[in-house]
Write a protein that holds these residues in place. Sequence first.
Motif, PDB file in Angstrom:
ATOM      1  N   THR A 146       0.836  -1.196   0.000  1.00 44.52           N
ATOM      2  CA  THR A 146       0.000   0.000   0.000  1.00 44.52           C
ATOM      3  C   THR A 146       0.869   1.243   0.000  1.00 44.52           C
ATOM      4  N   GLY A 147       0.376   2.281  -0.626  1.00 50.25           N
ATOM      5  CA  GLY A 147       1.106   3.538  -0.660  1.00 50.25           C
ATOM      6  C   GLY A 147       2.211   3.534  -1.704  1.00 50.25           C
ATOM      7  N   LYS A 148       2.742   4.721  -1.915  1.00 47.09           N
ATOM      8  CA  LYS A 148       3.810   4.870  -2.907  1.00 47.09           C
ATOM      9  C   LYS A 148       5.164   4.600  -2.269  1.00 47.09           C
ATOM     10  N   LYS A 149       6.046   4.035  -3.050  1.00 48.17           N
ATOM     11  CA  LYS A 149       7.417   3.748  -2.633  1.00 48.17           C
ATOM     12  C   LYS A 149       8.360   4.427  -3.603  1.00 48.17           C
ATOM     13  N   VAL A 150       9.548   4.707  -3.130  1.00 47.90           N
ATOM     14  CA  VAL A 150      10.583   5.261  -3.990  1.00 47.90           C
ATOM     15  C   VAL A 150      11.543   4.134  -4.322  1.00 47.90           C
ATOM     16  N   ILE A 151      11.765   3.905  -5.615  1.00 47.35           N
ATOM     17  CA  ILE A 151      12.772   2.921  -5.999  1.00 47.35           C
ATOM     18  C   ILE A 151      13.947   3.668  -6.618  1.00 47.35           C
ATOM     19  N   ALA A 152      15.116   3.165  -6.327  1.00 45.95           N
ATOM     20  CA  ALA A 152      16.339   3.713  -6.913  1.00 45.95           C
ATOM     21  C   ALA A 152      16.950   2.629  -7.778  1.00 45.95           C
ATOM     22  N   ILE A 153      17.288   2.999  -8.975  1.00 50.23           N
ATOM     23  CA  ILE A 153      17.955   2.085  -9.900  1.00 50.23           C
ATOM     24  C   ILE A 153      19.419   2.519  -9.921  1.00 50.23           C
ATOM     25  N   VAL A 154      20.294   1.635  -9.446  1.00 52.07           N
ATOM     26  CA  VAL A 154      21.713   1.971  -9.281  1.00 52.07           C
ATOM     27  C   VAL A 154      22.519   1.085 -10.221  1.00 52.07           C
ATOM     28  N   MET A 155      23.287   1.733 -11.107  1.00 51.47           N
ATOM     29  CA  MET A 155      24.084   0.990 -12.086  1.00 51.47           C
ATOM     30  C   MET A 155      25.545   1.390 -11.969  1.00 51.47           C
ATOM     31  N   ASN A 156      26.430   0.497 -12.383  1.00 49.33           N
ATOM     32  CA  ASN A 156      27.866   0.789 -12.359  1.00 49.33           C
ATOM     33  C   ASN A 156      28.361   1.370 -13.679  1.00 49.33           C
ATOM     34  N   ALA A 157      27.450   1.727 -14.569  1.00 52.42           N
ATOM     35  CA  ALA A 157      27.792   2.376 -15.836  1.00 52.42           C
ATOM     36  C   ALA A 157      26.674   3.348 -16.185  1.00 52.42           C
ATOM     37  N   ASP A 158      26.922   4.201 -17.144  1.00 52.61           N
ATOM     38  CA  ASP A 158      25.940   5.241 -17.437  1.00 52.61           C
ATOM     39  C   ASP A 158      24.777   4.782 -18.313  1.00 52.61           C
ATOM     40  N   THR A 159      24.851   3.591 -18.905  1.00 45.18           N
ATOM     41  CA  THR A 159      23.731   3.069 -19.696  1.00 45.18           C
ATOM     42  C   THR A 159      23.397   1.648 -19.276  1.00 45.18           C
ATOM     43  N   PHE A 160      22.157   1.274 -19.526  1.00 44.24           N
ATOM     44  CA  PHE A 160      21.699  -0.068 -19.181  1.00 44.24           C
ATOM     45  C   PHE A 160      22.502  -1.130 -19.925  1.00 44.24           C
ATOM     46  N   ASP A 161      22.804  -0.883 -21.183  1.00 42.81           N
ATOM     47  CA  ASP A 161      23.504  -1.871 -22.009  1.00 42.81           C
ATOM     48  C   ASP A 161      24.943  -2.115 -21.570  1.00 42.81           C
ATOM     49  N   THR A 162      25.600  -1.102 -20.996  1.00 43.08           N
ATOM     50  CA  THR A 162      26.998  -1.268 -20.590  1.00 43.08           C
ATOM     51  C   THR A 162      27.149  -1.624 -19.107  1.00 43.08           C
ATOM     52  N   ALA A 163      26.079  -1.541 -18.352  1.00 40.93           N
ATOM     53  CA  ALA A 163      26.150  -1.842 -16.912  1.00 40.93           C
ATOM     54  C   ALA A 163      26.298  -3.340 -16.688  1.00 40.93           C
ATOM     55  N   THR A 164      27.191  -3.699 -15.774  1.00 38.89           N
ATOM     56  CA  THR A 164      27.355  -5.112 -15.397  1.00 38.89           C
ATOM     57  C   THR A 164      26.732  -5.390 -14.033  1.00 38.89           C
ATOM     58  N   GLU A 165      26.446  -4.336 -13.283  1.00 42.25           N
ATOM     59  CA  GLU A 165      25.778  -4.464 -11.986  1.00 42.25           C
ATOM     60  C   GLU A 165      24.624  -3.475 -11.950  1.00 42.25           C
ATOM     61  N   ILE A 166      23.428  -3.982 -11.664  1.00 47.51           N
ATOM     62  CA  ILE A 166      22.259  -3.120 -11.509  1.00 47.51           C
ATOM     63  C   ILE A 166      21.562  -3.535 -10.227  1.00 47.51           C
ATOM     64  N   ASP A 167      21.407  -2.595  -9.320  1.00 45.58           N
ATOM     65  CA  ASP A 167      20.714  -2.843  -8.061  1.00 45.58           C
ATOM     66  C   ASP A 167      19.434  -2.027  -8.037  1.00 45.58           C
ATOM     67  N   TYR A 168      18.399  -2.612  -7.453  1.00 46.28           N
ATOM     68  CA  TYR A 168      17.128  -1.928  -7.278  1.00 46.28           C
ATOM     69  C   TYR A 168      16.895  -1.787  -5.784  1.00 46.28           C
ATOM     70  N   LEU A 169      16.887  -0.560  -5.305  1.00 46.24           N
ATOM     71  CA  LEU A 169      16.709  -0.285  -3.882  1.00 46.24           C
ATOM     72  C   LEU A 169      15.346   0.363  -3.686  1.00 46.24           C
ATOM     73  N   MET A 170      14.700   0.073  -2.577  1.00 42.15           N
ATOM     74  CA  MET A 170      13.378   0.615  -2.328  1.00 42.15           C
ATOM     75  C   MET A 170      13.338   1.291  -0.965  1.00 42.15           C
ATOM     76  N   SER A 171      12.576   2.375  -0.882  1.00 48.27           N
ATOM     77  CA  SER A 171      12.425   3.094   0.369  1.00 48.27           C
ATOM     78  C   SER A 171      10.996   3.600   0.483  1.00 48.27           C
ATOM     79  N   ASN A 172      10.536   3.741   1.719  1.00 46.19           N
ATOM     80  CA  ASN A 172       9.227   4.359   1.921  1.00 46.19           C
ATOM     81  C   ASN A 172       9.381   5.815   2.363  1.00 46.19           C
TER      82      ASN A 172
END
Length: 170
Positions: A51-77
Amino acid sequence: MQKTENETEEIRADNLTKTLPVEGFTKIQLNLERPRTVWVAIKEVELSKSTGKKVIAIVMNADTFDTATEIDYLMSNVNLSKATEEWIVKTYSQRNWVEVFYREAKGWLGLNEYQVRDEISLKRHFIMVFCAYTFILWHTLTGGLRRRWANKSLNTFTLCTRSISDIHIF
């Protein structure tokens, strides 16, 4: 097809990441033991099973999705005004120290080895473990304990816990 303001679209996090433009990511330098650069985008979302809105952060080790080798999805309320890209990654980067505490408290100090039945006794056990951890950490950070019969400082957590186990409080 145009969506009205109240319509929602269901999308997986990885597919959302693919659709974000390069300009949607903020470059952040983390000053850790080994400095690290990450690119972060934040979005406010509603999750189907929450319930309610959450903030997700998409954290990558490169500036584009195609070149990133690590992508983390973090969530906060935490609301979007406080949960900036920098705040999220810096707060999350400190998480490891919390995990270190629990690993050491459980492994060396018996945090999970309580044999009590009532709430007050459980609280007392936890307080004693936290006090012992603080005592050991303080001595570790200030040069270590010295045993009367030893000729070297105890500068690691492990050596301090072994020393503490020799002390009997009556």
